[in-house]
Design an enzyme around this catalytic site. Structure first.
Site, PDB file in Angstrom:
ATOM      1  N   ARG A   1       0.816  -1.212   0.000  1.00  0.00           N
ATOM      2  CA  ARG A   1       0.000   0.000   0.000  1.00  0.00           C
ATOM      3  C   ARG A   1       0.850   1.264   0.000  1.00  0.00           C
ATOM      4  O   ARG A   1       0.444   2.295  -0.546  1.00  0.00           O
ATOM      5  CB  ARG A   1      -0.957  -0.019   1.204  1.00  0.00           C
ATOM      6  CG  ARG A   1      -2.106  -1.040   1.020  1.00  0.00           C
ATOM      7  CD  ARG A   1      -2.692  -1.451   2.341  1.00  0.00           C
ATOM      8  NE  ARG A   1      -3.891  -2.265   2.245  1.00  0.00           N
ATOM      9  CZ  ARG A   1      -3.911  -3.592   2.066  1.00  0.00           C
ATOM     10  NH1 ARG A   1      -2.771  -4.254   1.926  1.00  0.00           N
ATOM     11  NH2 ARG A   1      -5.052  -4.245   2.024  1.00  0.00           N
TER      12      ARG A   1
ATOM     13  N   ARG B   1      -6.846 -18.235  -8.610  1.00  0.00           N
ATOM     14  CA  ARG B   1      -7.535 -17.550  -7.503  1.00  0.00           C
ATOM     15  C   ARG B   1      -8.679 -16.679  -8.021  1.00  0.00           C
ATOM     16  O   ARG B   1      -8.561 -16.043  -9.063  1.00  0.00           O
ATOM     17  CB  ARG B   1      -6.518 -16.741  -6.680  1.00  0.00           C
ATOM     18  CG  ARG B   1      -5.498 -17.661  -6.026  1.00  0.00           C
ATOM     19  CD  ARG B   1      -4.485 -16.910  -5.224  1.00  0.00           C
ATOM     20  NE  ARG B   1      -5.072 -16.281  -4.053  1.00  0.00           N
ATOM     21  CZ  ARG B   1      -4.396 -15.502  -3.221  1.00  0.00           C
ATOM     22  NH1 ARG B   1      -3.105 -15.246  -3.439  1.00  0.00           N
ATOM     23  NH2 ARG B   1      -4.989 -14.972  -2.178  1.00  0.00           N
TER      24      ARG B   1
ATOM     25  N   SER C   1     -13.038  -9.590   3.340  1.00  0.00           N
ATOM     26  CA  SER C   1     -11.776  -9.561   2.601  1.00  0.00           C
ATOM     27  C   SER C   1     -11.249  -8.138   2.506  1.00  0.00           C
ATOM     28  O   SER C   1     -11.903  -7.254   1.941  1.00  0.00           O
ATOM     29  CB  SER C   1     -11.976 -10.129   1.187  1.00  0.00           C
ATOM     30  OG  SER C   1     -10.907  -9.742   0.358  1.00  0.00           O
TER      31      SER C   1
ATOM     32  N   ASP D   1      -3.892 -15.348   7.804  1.00  0.00           N
ATOM     33  CA  ASP D   1      -2.633 -15.843   7.227  1.00  0.00           C
ATOM     34  C   ASP D   1      -1.829 -16.678   8.227  1.00  0.00           C
ATOM     35  O   ASP D   1      -0.837 -17.306   7.858  1.00  0.00           O
ATOM     36  CB  ASP D   1      -1.779 -14.667   6.738  1.00  0.00           C
ATOM     37  CG  ASP D   1      -2.421 -13.969   5.548  1.00  0.00           C
ATOM     38  OD1 ASP D   1      -3.247 -14.605   4.865  1.00  0.00           O
ATOM     39  OD2 ASP D   1      -2.104 -12.791   5.309  1.00  0.00           O
TER      40      ASP D   1
ATOM     41  N   LYS E   1      -6.483 -19.120  -0.835  1.00  0.00           N
ATOM     42  CA  LYS E   1      -5.183 -18.463  -0.636  1.00  0.00           C
ATOM     43  C   LYS E   1      -4.171 -18.985  -1.663  1.00  0.00           C
ATOM     44  O   LYS E   1      -4.555 -19.616  -2.637  1.00  0.00           O
ATOM     45  CB  LYS E   1      -4.710 -18.691   0.800  1.00  0.00           C
ATOM     46  CG  LYS E   1      -5.630 -18.039   1.841  1.00  0.00           C
ATOM     47  CD  LYS E   1      -5.677 -16.531   1.673  1.00  0.00           C
ATOM     48  CE  LYS E   1      -6.704 -15.885   2.580  1.00  0.00           C
ATOM     49  NZ  LYS E   1      -6.918 -14.462   2.269  1.00  0.00           N
TER      50      LYS E   1
ATOM     51  N   ARG F   1      -5.294 -23.820   1.600  1.00  0.00           N
ATOM     52  CA  ARG F   1      -4.507 -24.019   2.827  1.00  0.00           C
ATOM     53  C   ARG F   1      -5.155 -24.988   3.813  1.00  0.00           C
ATOM     54  O   ARG F   1      -4.483 -25.383   4.771  1.00  0.00           O
ATOM     55  CB  ARG F   1      -4.192 -22.671   3.489  1.00  0.00           C
ATOM     56  CG  ARG F   1      -3.111 -21.923   2.747  1.00  0.00           C
ATOM     57  CD  ARG F   1      -2.657 -20.672   3.473  1.00  0.00           C
ATOM     58  NE  ARG F   1      -1.592 -20.013   2.739  1.00  0.00           N
ATOM     59  CZ  ARG F   1      -1.280 -18.736   2.863  1.00  0.00           C
ATOM     60  NH1 ARG F   1      -1.966 -17.970   3.707  1.00  0.00           N
ATOM     61  NH2 ARG F   1      -0.288 -18.219   2.160  1.00  0.00           N
TER      62      ARG F   1
ATOM     63  N   ARG G   1       3.891 -19.407   3.121  1.00  0.00           N
ATOM     64  CA  ARG G   1       3.564 -19.640   4.542  1.00  0.00           C
ATOM     65  C   ARG G   1       3.551 -21.131   4.889  1.00  0.00           C
ATOM     66  O   ARG G   1       3.816 -21.512   6.022  1.00  0.00           O
ATOM     67  CB  ARG G   1       2.241 -18.979   4.903  1.00  0.00           C
ATOM     68  CG  ARG G   1       2.296 -17.466   4.709  1.00  0.00           C
ATOM     69  CD  ARG G   1       1.269 -16.704   5.472  1.00  0.00           C
ATOM     70  NE  ARG G   1       1.109 -15.379   4.892  1.00  0.00           N
ATOM     71  CZ  ARG G   1       1.921 -14.346   5.106  1.00  0.00           C
ATOM     72  NH1 ARG G   1       2.967 -14.474   5.900  1.00  0.00           N
ATOM     73  NH2 ARG G   1       1.701 -13.178   4.534  1.00  0.00           N
TER      74      ARG G   1
HETATM   75  C1  S3P Z   1      -4.304  -9.020   2.456  1.00  0.00           C
HETATM   76  C2  S3P Z   1      -5.535  -9.481   2.842  1.00  0.00           C
HETATM   77  C3  S3P Z   1      -5.822 -10.897   3.132  1.00  0.00           C
HETATM   78  C4  S3P Z   1      -4.548 -11.702   3.367  1.00  0.00           C
HETATM   79  C5  S3P Z   1      -3.509 -11.404   2.335  1.00  0.00           C
HETATM   80  C6  S3P Z   1      -3.147  -9.927   2.340  1.00  0.00           C
HETATM   81  C7  S3P Z   1      -4.142  -7.593   2.165  1.00  0.00           C
HETATM   82  O1  S3P Z   1      -6.510 -11.462   2.032  1.00  0.00           O
HETATM   83  O2  S3P Z   1      -4.842 -13.079   3.382  1.00  0.00           O
HETATM   84  O3  S3P Z   1      -2.341 -12.166   2.597  1.00  0.00           O
HETATM   85  O4  S3P Z   1      -2.996  -7.110   2.084  1.00  0.00           O
HETATM   86  O5  S3P Z   1      -5.155  -6.905   2.028  1.00  0.00           O
HETATM   87  P1  S3P Z   1      -8.102 -11.301   1.874  1.00  0.00           P
HETATM   88  O6  S3P Z   1      -8.404  -9.894   1.990  1.00  0.00           O
HETATM   89  O7  S3P Z   1      -8.412 -11.856   0.517  1.00  0.00           O
HETATM   90  O8  S3P Z   1      -8.681 -12.143   2.970  1.00  0.00           O
END
Ligand code: S3P
Length: 428
Positions: free
Chosen positions: A28, A123, A168, A315, A342, A346, A388
């Site tokens: 970000r 995905r 999410s 995670d 994921k 997982r 992971r």
């Molecule tokens: C993330 C959000 C999560 C996480 C991923 C990173 C992010 O995924 O599992 O490793 O940086 O916004 P989801 O938002 O799809 O759950």
């Protein structure tokens, strides 16, 4: 694809570490730095493959980004600084890069093509493409835009009200990025709170976003100002050492500058629930919370992990499953169907790989059940290209009686290139 033999049986771990920067925040910081006007200086940025994919995509979009040993400097020129790329944007293994970029590119006035690796191609991207299309986005891809490669023809977007069907942060953030470019107010309703790094960073870059209960409102046409960002250590990386310290004999590990954003600290709650010998010291920080966590070898008992806790540790479930094999009694992980989407499925990879080491673990439709305490044996296992899973299996070797042969350890570089060096630093 390589293979490594891990013979860490009965090693004691002692010492202090600072894990690399948070992956979510690192992504970000590049994105907001690119969209902002002026210079953004990022310290303690995670130079893992995922975040390097984000840098490479933004460079292809015309953004000047400098890398030194200590800092990443992004020379943002505002939203219009992004230019039509002549090359394909490659997100590699990174779901965050793919999904958040879709939200950004949907509103930029040019065409782009987004791909990723084999795992990304499996995905679901429709969870982002469907709501973005409702805002007017023009995105095409395999199976009606469900899978990469995706092509995006940027256009004017309209604000909307959207109730997320799954908790999410990636979907939420993609819609926020689209909403930031739309006319009017976009409202997003979350079924459960998810990581709020995007919201925090909007404030840090001089923008506004309002949260009221489970409703998030973002106003369109916002302009950001470049700033300095310090990325705290990734709690999702720290988690591997927290578990290692709790299960390895006679150990004590201190993790400094660890991110303690409450939307991410579910692992600490679970460790406490299981009776871990752990001390958390929070420190003053601007923006993202951080502090020092110390953990010692612990007598652990099984627990239940589900509900609102799941997004706060999504995670960390692979490493929590390993932790549970070393706890007395039964641990139930539920409400975690999201694990199937994921880097690998997982639920399946954790259960199958840990079984190979002798764990008493079974898959359920929305999680897993683990019976402990089980001594683990050596064996031949694979990361399945999932960083992971690779790190979890490396930590498992600390409590395995024989050698653990790990296929494809290279995958670990996605989020933690120095993982093995840091682990070795703690041996006695
Ligand atoms: C993330 C959000 C999560 C996480 C991923 C990173 C992010 O995924 O599992 O490793 O940086 O916004 P989801 O938002 O799809 O759950």
């Amino acid at each position: 694809m390589g293979r490594t033999t891990l013979n860490f049986s009965n090693k004691t771990l002692n010492g202090t570490l600072e894990v690399p920067g948070d992956k979510s925040i690192s992504h970000r910081s590049i994105m907001f730095g690119a969209l902002a006007e002026g210079k953004t200086v990022i310290r303690h940025f995670l130079k893992g493959e995922d975040c390097l994919s984000t840098i490479s995509c933004f460079r292809k979009l015309g953004v000047k980004i400098e890398e030194t040993d200590e800092e990443i400097i992004v020379h943002g020129e505002g939203w219009n600084g992004l230019k039509e790329p002549v090359a394909i944007l490659d997100a590699g293994n990174s779901g965050t890069t793919t999904r958040l970029l879709l939200g950004i590119l949907a509103g930029r006035p040019f065409h782009s093509v987004l791909i990723g690796d084999e795992s990304i191609a499996k995905r679901p991207m429709d969870r982002v493409v469907v709501p973005l299309s409702q805002m007017g986005a023009r995105i095409a891809g395999r199976e009606n835009g469900k899978y990469t490669p995706l092509s995006i023809q940027g256009t004017n977007l309209s604000a909307m009200r959207y109730e997320l069907p799954v908790a999410s942060a990636q979907v939420k953030s993609a819609i926020i990025f689209a909403g930031l470019q739309a006319e009017g107010d976009t409202v997003i309703i979350e079924p459960q709170p998810t990581r709020d790094h995007t919201e925090k960073m909007i404030a840090q870059f001089g923008g506004t976003i309002v949260r009221n209960g489970d409703e998030i409102t973002v106003t369109g046409n916002q302009v950001f100002k470049g700033t300095d960002v310090y990325v705290p250590g990734d709690i999702s990386s720290a988690a591997f050492f927290l578990v290692a310290g709790a299960i390895a004999p006679n150990s004590a590990i201190t993790l400094k500058n660890t991110g303690l954003n409450p939307t991410r600290t579910g692992i600490l709650d679970v460790l406490k629930q299981m009776g871990a010998n752990m001390v958390i010291e929070e420190e003053e920080a601007v923006g993202e919370e951080k502090g020092t966590v110390t953990i010692r070898t612990s007598n652990l008992s099984g627990t239940e992990v589900g509900g609102d806790l799941i997004p706060r540790l999504i995670d960390e479930i692979p490493i929590i499953a390993l932790l549970a094999t070393q706890a007395e009694g039964t641990t139930i992980i539920k409400d975690a169907e999201e694990l199937k989407h994921k880097e690998t499925n997982r639920i399946d990879t954790v259960v199958n790989e840990l079984k190979k080491l002798g764990a008493n673990i079974e898959a359920t439709p929305d999680g897993m059940i683990i019976h402990g305490k089980t001594p683990l044996s050596g064996g031949s296992v694979s990361s399945h290209g999932d960083h992971r899973i690779g790190m979890m299996l490396a930590v498992a070797s600390l409590v395995s009686s024989g050698d653990v042969i790990l296929e494809n350890p290279e995958a670990i570089a996605v989020s933690y290139p120095e993982f093995f060096q840091d682990l070795e630093r703690l041996y006695e």
